[in-house]
Design a protein around this motif. Structure first.
Motif, short mmCIF file in Angstrom:
data_model
loop_
_atom_site.label_atom_id
_atom_site.label_comp_id
_atom_site.label_asym_id
_atom_site.label_seq_id
_atom_site.Cartn_x
_atom_site.Cartn_y
_atom_site.Cartn_z
N PRO A 64 5.85 -57.41 30.98
CA PRO A 64 7.30 -57.45 31.17
C PRO A 64 7.94 -58.76 30.73
CG PRO A 64 6.24 -56.45 33.07
CD PRO A 64 5.14 -56.98 32.20
N LEU A 65 7.25 -59.89 30.94
CA LEU A 65 7.80 -61.17 30.53
C LEU A 65 7.97 -61.23 29.02
CD1 LEU A 65 5.84 -63.66 32.83
CD2 LEU A 65 8.29 -63.15 32.91
N LEU A 66 6.95 -60.79 28.28
CA LEU A 66 7.03 -60.80 26.83
C LEU A 66 8.14 -59.88 26.34
CD1 LEU A 66 5.99 -61.50 24.00
CD2 LEU A 66 4.28 -59.67 24.26
N LEU A 67 8.22 -58.68 26.90
CA LEU A 67 9.23 -57.72 26.44
C LEU A 67 10.63 -58.21 26.77
CD1 LEU A 67 7.36 -54.43 27.38
CD2 LEU A 67 7.73 -55.36 25.09
N ASP A 68 10.82 -58.83 27.91
CA ASP A 68 12.13 -59.42 28.23
C ASP A 68 12.52 -60.46 27.18
OD1 ASP A 68 12.53 -57.89 30.50
OD2 ASP A 68 11.73 -59.41 31.86
N ARG A 69 11.59 -61.31 26.81
CA ARG A 69 11.88 -62.36 25.81
C ARG A 69 12.18 -61.76 24.44
NH1 ARG A 69 7.38 -65.16 28.14
NH2 ARG A 69 6.13 -64.61 26.30
N GLN A 70 11.60 -60.58 24.17
CA GLN A 70 11.82 -59.93 22.88
C GLN A 70 13.08 -59.07 22.86
OE1 GLN A 70 10.10 -60.17 19.94
NE2 GLN A 70 8.94 -61.85 20.85
N GLY A 71 13.85 -59.09 23.92
CA GLY A 71 15.12 -58.35 23.94
C GLY A 71 15.02 -56.90 24.35
N PHE A 72 13.91 -56.52 24.97
CA PHE A 72 13.75 -55.15 25.45
C PHE A 72 14.41 -54.99 26.82
CE2 PHE A 72 10.62 -55.23 22.18
CZ PHE A 72 10.30 -53.92 21.85
N THR A 73 14.79 -53.75 27.14
CA THR A 73 15.40 -53.42 28.43
C THR A 73 14.57 -52.36 29.12
OG1 THR A 73 17.63 -53.90 27.58
CG2 THR A 73 17.47 -52.54 29.57
N LEU A 74 14.31 -52.55 30.40
CA LEU A 74 13.56 -51.56 31.17
C LEU A 74 14.38 -50.28 31.32
CD1 LEU A 74 11.13 -50.81 32.99
CD2 LEU A 74 12.36 -51.85 34.90
N THR A 75 13.79 -49.13 30.95
CA THR A 75 14.52 -47.86 31.00
C THR A 75 13.89 -46.84 31.95
OG1 THR A 75 13.30 -47.05 29.07
CG2 THR A 75 15.43 -48.12 28.66
N VAL A 76 12.57 -46.90 32.13
CA VAL A 76 11.90 -45.88 32.94
C VAL A 76 10.79 -46.54 33.76
CG1 VAL A 76 10.50 -43.77 32.93
CG2 VAL A 76 12.36 -44.02 31.28
N ARG A 77 10.72 -46.16 35.03
CA ARG A 77 9.59 -46.53 35.88
C ARG A 77 8.82 -45.26 36.22
NH1 ARG A 77 9.64 -51.30 38.71
NH2 ARG A 77 8.56 -50.24 40.41
N GLN A 78 7.51 -45.29 35.99
CA GLN A 78 6.68 -44.10 36.21
C GLN A 78 5.47 -44.45 37.07
OE1 GLN A 78 4.03 -42.12 33.13
NE2 GLN A 78 5.72 -40.66 33.15
N PRO A 79 5.57 -44.22 38.39
CA PRO A 79 4.42 -44.50 39.26
C PRO A 79 3.20 -43.67 38.86
CG PRO A 79 6.42 -44.19 40.56
CD PRO A 79 6.75 -43.76 39.15
N HIS A 80 2.06 -44.33 38.85
CA HIS A 80 0.79 -43.66 38.58
C HIS A 80 0.08 -43.50 39.91
CE1 HIS A 80 -2.75 -42.61 36.14
NE2 HIS A 80 -3.45 -43.23 37.06
#
Length: 261
Positions: free
Chosen positions: A65-81
């Motif tokens: 998540p830290l890397l994706l945040d820095r790359q400008g990504f946005t969280l769209t879906v949470r999928q519990p396993h």
């Protein structure tokens, strides 16, 4: 690094034009050293026509998540396993489900049964699969060819696919796909469980889950694993039936410049 592979990544198109899925794994001992950023720069230079990027990570792997945040990504879906201990499952609270769906003139059959009795089983099963995905607003609608190729998966068993069928019309209205895990013979994975919108609230999802658990017991399976979006009603059913969370898959998206970003 020193002749050792410390990271690996891949990218590829989704079923929607211009949208690409990104996969990257960096060894824990080499995270936060710029490797992920360098790999993203390299990948983006090879995707000049991309409209959007999709990446998936887990909540118990904070570097993702830290890397994706820095790359400008946005969280769209949470999928519990989640996973179910098959031996510990108590069917008593669901004893009336079979009688209820019989009143609705609906039966649950395996795909193996349908292959033997319905000459149109493939088209109807594929059509049901696509309708369920569309109702869930999924972007991953497979072609018939790629859908058929899924039957070559080493974990596929026709006897582990359950379909709810209207007795009179013979319409397929709900399904539950299980897959064996060749590397873990005591485990099953639930690939997709869904009900057509007009047939919901009739106990079909519960009936399909019960048949899946019966199958697991017959096969000597210890654990069933599944993952659904946290807002999906199936997540509430899974909790009621005793599935317990293990971790959560996180889907991130990044719109590219030609989408107006």
């Amino acid at each position: 690094t020193g002749g050792q592979i410390v990271a690996s990544g891949a990218y590829g198109p989704t079923h929607q034009t211009g949208r690409f899925r990104i996969n990257l794994a960096v060894h824990p001992d080499h995270q936060r050293h710029g490797i992920g950023t360098a790999w993203f720069d390299w990948a983006l230079s090879r995707l000049p026509d991309a409209k959007a990027l999709i990446a998936i990570t887990r909540d118990d792997q904070p570097g993702g998540p830290l890397l994706l945040d820095r790359q400008g990504f946005t969280l769209t879906v949470r999928q519990p396993h989640s996973r179910l201990d098959v031996a510990a499952f108590d069917p008593a609270p669901f004893a009336e489900v079979d009688a209820y769906i019989k009143e609705e003139a609906i039966m649950v059959q395996t795909l193996a049964d349908l292959q033997a009795t319905d000459p149109h089983w493939l088209q109807k099963w594929y059509g049901l699969h696509c309708l369920i995905l569309k109702a869930a607003q999924s972007e991953e609608i497979p072609s018939l060819e790629s859908f058929k190729a899924g039957m070559d998966h080493p974990g596929f068993r026709a006897a582990a696919v359950f379909v709810a069928v209207e007795e009179v019309s013979r319409h397929y209205v709900a399904l539950s796909n299980l897959r064996h895990v060749p590397a873990a013979p005591d485990k099953l994975r639930s690939a997709l469980t869904g009900v057509l919108p007009e047939y919901r609230h009739k106990g079909l999802a519960t009936a399909l889950r019960l048949r899946a658990i019966d199958y697991a017991r017959e096969q000597g399976i210890a654990v069933i694993e599944t993952g659904v979006n946290e807002n999906n009603p199936m997540q509430r059913l899974n909790t009621r039936m005793g599935f317990t969370p293990v971790h959560t898959w996180l889907t991130y998206e990044r719109a590219m410049l030609d989408e107006g970003m």
